[in-house]
Design a protein around this motif. Sequence first.
Motif, PDB file in Angstrom:
ATOM      1  N   UNK A 313      -3.546  16.189   0.424  1.00  0.00           N
ATOM      2  CA  UNK A 313      -4.268  16.242   1.867  1.00  0.00           C
ATOM      3  C   UNK A 313      -5.825  14.777   1.656  1.00  0.00           C
ATOM      4  N   UNK A 314      -5.925  14.464   0.336  1.00  0.00           N
ATOM      5  CA  UNK A 314      -6.131  12.794   0.185  1.00  0.00           C
ATOM      6  C   UNK A 314      -5.752  11.745   0.756  1.00  0.00           C
ATOM      7  N   UNK A 315      -4.635  11.634   0.588  1.00  0.00           N
ATOM      8  CA  UNK A 315      -3.788  10.046   1.172  1.00  0.00           C
ATOM      9  C   UNK A 315      -3.868  10.604   3.137  1.00  0.00           C
ATOM     10  N   UNK A 316      -3.699  11.627   3.227  1.00  0.00           N
ATOM     11  CA  UNK A 316      -4.013  11.569   5.170  1.00  0.00           C
ATOM     12  C   UNK A 316      -4.940  10.943   6.046  1.00  0.00           C
ATOM     13  N   UNK A 317      -6.510  10.461   4.778  1.00  0.00           N
ATOM     14  CA  UNK A 317      -7.070   9.635   5.835  1.00  0.00           C
ATOM     15  C   UNK A 317      -6.170   8.393   6.573  1.00  0.00           C
ATOM     16  N   UNK A 318      -7.244   8.123   7.510  1.00  0.00           N
ATOM     17  CA  UNK A 318      -6.590   6.957   7.750  1.00  0.00           C
ATOM     18  C   UNK A 318      -7.098   5.761   7.078  1.00  0.00           C
ATOM     19  N   UNK A 319      -5.958   5.093   6.778  1.00  0.00           N
ATOM     20  CA  UNK A 319      -6.569   3.402   6.063  1.00  0.00           C
ATOM     21  C   UNK A 319      -6.035   4.236   4.395  1.00  0.00           C
ATOM     22  N   UNK A 320      -6.146   4.891   4.255  1.00  0.00           N
ATOM     23  CA  UNK A 320      -5.290   4.609   3.094  1.00  0.00           C
ATOM     24  C   UNK A 320      -4.671   4.826   2.282  1.00  0.00           C
ATOM     25  N   UNK A 321      -3.198   4.866   3.222  1.00  0.00           N
ATOM     26  CA  UNK A 321      -2.150   3.542   2.576  1.00  0.00           C
ATOM     27  C   UNK A 321      -2.718   2.447   2.420  1.00  0.00           C
ATOM     28  N   UNK A 322      -2.959   1.930   3.041  1.00  0.00           N
ATOM     29  CA  UNK A 322      -3.262   0.021   3.259  1.00  0.00           C
ATOM     30  C   UNK A 322      -4.362  -0.186   2.364  1.00  0.00           C
ATOM     31  N   UNK A 323      -5.066   0.430   2.290  1.00  0.00           N
ATOM     32  CA  UNK A 323      -5.808   0.397   0.785  1.00  0.00           C
ATOM     33  C   UNK A 323      -5.229   0.995  -0.850  1.00  0.00           C
ATOM     34  N   UNK A 324      -4.633   1.418  -0.442  1.00  0.00           N
ATOM     35  CA  UNK A 324      -3.290   1.518  -1.832  1.00  0.00           C
ATOM     36  C   UNK A 324      -2.741   0.485  -1.934  1.00  0.00           C
ATOM     37  N   UNK A 325      -1.973   0.009  -0.549  1.00  0.00           N
ATOM     38  CA  UNK A 325      -0.941  -1.181  -0.849  1.00  0.00           C
ATOM     39  C   UNK A 325      -1.818  -1.968  -1.200  1.00  0.00           C
ATOM     40  N   UNK A 326      -2.738  -2.505  -0.687  1.00  0.00           N
ATOM     41  CA  UNK A 326      -3.445  -3.841  -1.310  1.00  0.00           C
ATOM     42  C   UNK A 326      -3.579  -3.705  -2.684  1.00  0.00           C
ATOM     43  N   UNK A 327      -4.529  -2.540  -3.084  1.00  0.00           N
ATOM     44  CA  UNK A 327      -4.306  -2.006  -5.165  1.00  0.00           C
ATOM     45  C   UNK A 327      -3.274  -2.460  -5.744  1.00  0.00           C
ATOM     46  N   UNK A 328      -1.925  -1.701  -4.657  1.00  0.00           N
ATOM     47  CA  UNK A 328      -0.584  -1.263  -5.824  1.00  0.00           C
ATOM     48  C   UNK A 328      -0.746  -3.251  -5.948  1.00  0.00           C
ATOM     49  N   UNK A 329      -0.643  -4.107  -4.388  1.00  0.00           N
ATOM     50  CA  UNK A 329      -0.182  -5.425  -4.615  1.00  0.00           C
ATOM     51  C   UNK A 329      -0.877  -6.085  -5.329  1.00  0.00           C
ATOM     52  N   UNK A 330      -2.082  -5.891  -5.993  1.00  0.00           N
ATOM     53  CA  UNK A 330      -3.466  -6.597  -7.281  1.00  0.00           C
ATOM     54  C   UNK A 330      -2.724  -6.733  -8.507  1.00  0.00           C
ATOM     55  N   UNK A 331      -1.976  -5.226  -9.083  1.00  0.00           N
ATOM     56  CA  UNK A 331      -1.963  -5.104  -9.617  1.00  0.00           C
ATOM     57  C   UNK A 331      -0.926  -5.523 -10.597  1.00  0.00           C
ATOM     58  N   UNK A 332       0.268  -6.070  -9.471  1.00  0.00           N
ATOM     59  CA  UNK A 332       0.966  -6.580 -10.418  1.00  0.00           C
ATOM     60  C   UNK A 332       1.924  -5.757 -11.233  1.00  0.00           C
ATOM     61  N   UNK A 333       2.572  -4.605 -11.140  1.00  0.00           N
ATOM     62  CA  UNK A 333       2.963  -3.467 -11.453  1.00  0.00           C
ATOM     63  C   UNK A 333       4.774  -3.946 -11.224  1.00  0.00           C
ATOM     64  N   UNK A 334       5.349  -3.918 -13.003  1.00  0.00           N
ATOM     65  CA  UNK A 334       6.477  -4.831 -13.234  1.00  0.00           C
ATOM     66  C   UNK A 334       7.468  -3.375 -12.553  1.00  0.00           C
ATOM     67  N   UNK A 335       7.262  -3.704 -11.120  1.00  0.00           N
ATOM     68  CA  UNK A 335       8.128  -2.912 -10.395  1.00  0.00           C
ATOM     69  C   UNK A 335       8.608  -3.746  -8.887  1.00  0.00           C
ATOM     70  N   UNK A 336       9.295  -3.228  -8.242  1.00  0.00           N
ATOM     71  CA  UNK A 336      10.395  -3.696  -7.237  1.00  0.00           C
ATOM     72  C   UNK A 336       9.951  -3.094  -6.089  1.00  0.00           C
ATOM     73  N   UNK A 337       8.930  -3.002  -5.551  1.00  0.00           N
ATOM     74  CA  UNK A 337       8.472  -1.257  -4.927  1.00  0.00           C
ATOM     75  C   UNK A 337       8.748  -1.897  -3.411  1.00  0.00           C
ATOM     76  N   UNK A 338       9.667  -1.187  -2.315  1.00  0.00           N
ATOM     77  CA  UNK A 338      10.326  -0.948  -1.286  1.00  0.00           C
ATOM     78  C   UNK A 338       8.565  -0.792  -0.141  1.00  0.00           C
TER      79      UNK A 338
END
Length: 362
Positions: A313-338
Amino acid sequence: MTDRKNKDQANTTASDTAAEDSSGTNASKKAADTNTNAIGVDIGTSKIVTAVKKNDHIEYASHRNAFISVEYSSFTKRILNQNQIKHHQIGNSLIVYGDGAETFADMLNSETRRPMRKGLLNPNESHSVEIIKKALDDLIGSTDVQTGKLIFSVPDAPKDTPTDIIYHESLLNRHLSGKGFATRSINEGLAVVFSELEDENFTGLGISAGGGMCNVCLAYLSIPLVTFSITKGGDYLDDAVASVTGMVNTRVRSFKENGFDLKRSPSNSVEDALQVYYDDLIVTLVKALKQSVMTTSTANKVDRPIPVVLSGGTAKVSGFKDRFEQVLKAENIPLDFSKIRVAKDPLTATAKGALMAAMHEN
């Protein structure tokens, strides 16, 4: 009332349960009956969801994992029965639980209470075990099928209380196995992988952002490589926003679940606070993911791009995916996310994944 819906259907219909034994339920109308040989159960902090296969579709049943206590009177008890509102008498109190608890709390400008807290049984509620068992009994009947399999979700052990999961899991397993099923647990994040990543050979990152916690599993061909949890979820958001705005957390939750959009500029103090604490939750989640990946040697050996599925339910709110994606890219985690996507139905993905595991084992 118990909500029931079919796979790929947005509409829900009220259950035809009848008042019986002061609970508002009829024992013959349950998610799992004597003909069920596989069932998945998501036992979440804020909601309990069951999933069973019926013919060519999956049928879900759910109710809020919350309660409120009101003073006992025979008149109140009769009114609750007539309106088929789930309740249970304990001493001189009537415990209204399930979806009806939210309505009562809002009317009384009060807060609902939880039999679970941060993904586990709530040690601060003396009747938490009794209430959770009652809620499960309302949703799940017994089975006469010798091969009946029931798989229920559990969170990853919280770092601050790693031993509490042992009691939580054992108590639930004992209660559910008493219904005649062969019973075991499944990690909540892995259940999301089972539910949503079949086309990717069950390889990817499953994230369940629920009421009490966020649970994460990185799996390769269905084998968990990384699992962890953070003790921030929807309740954290509600409590934090209530603390700084003065609004009762039940109303914060209603505000959050009815039209709030992380992409929209805040127009009032509640929206402003929700933006702040959603950001804090997402940053905490992604930083924990980075730390877990970097300290697990096998995680870096995945030989393909990793899809990410967000559920709960917490991920269901509009805009959660976009914000998560922004933070994920900024952290430079050493995995190849699709591709990063939200589960087809964020509220039922964990229960569906548990059901799929039960069906495969059968």
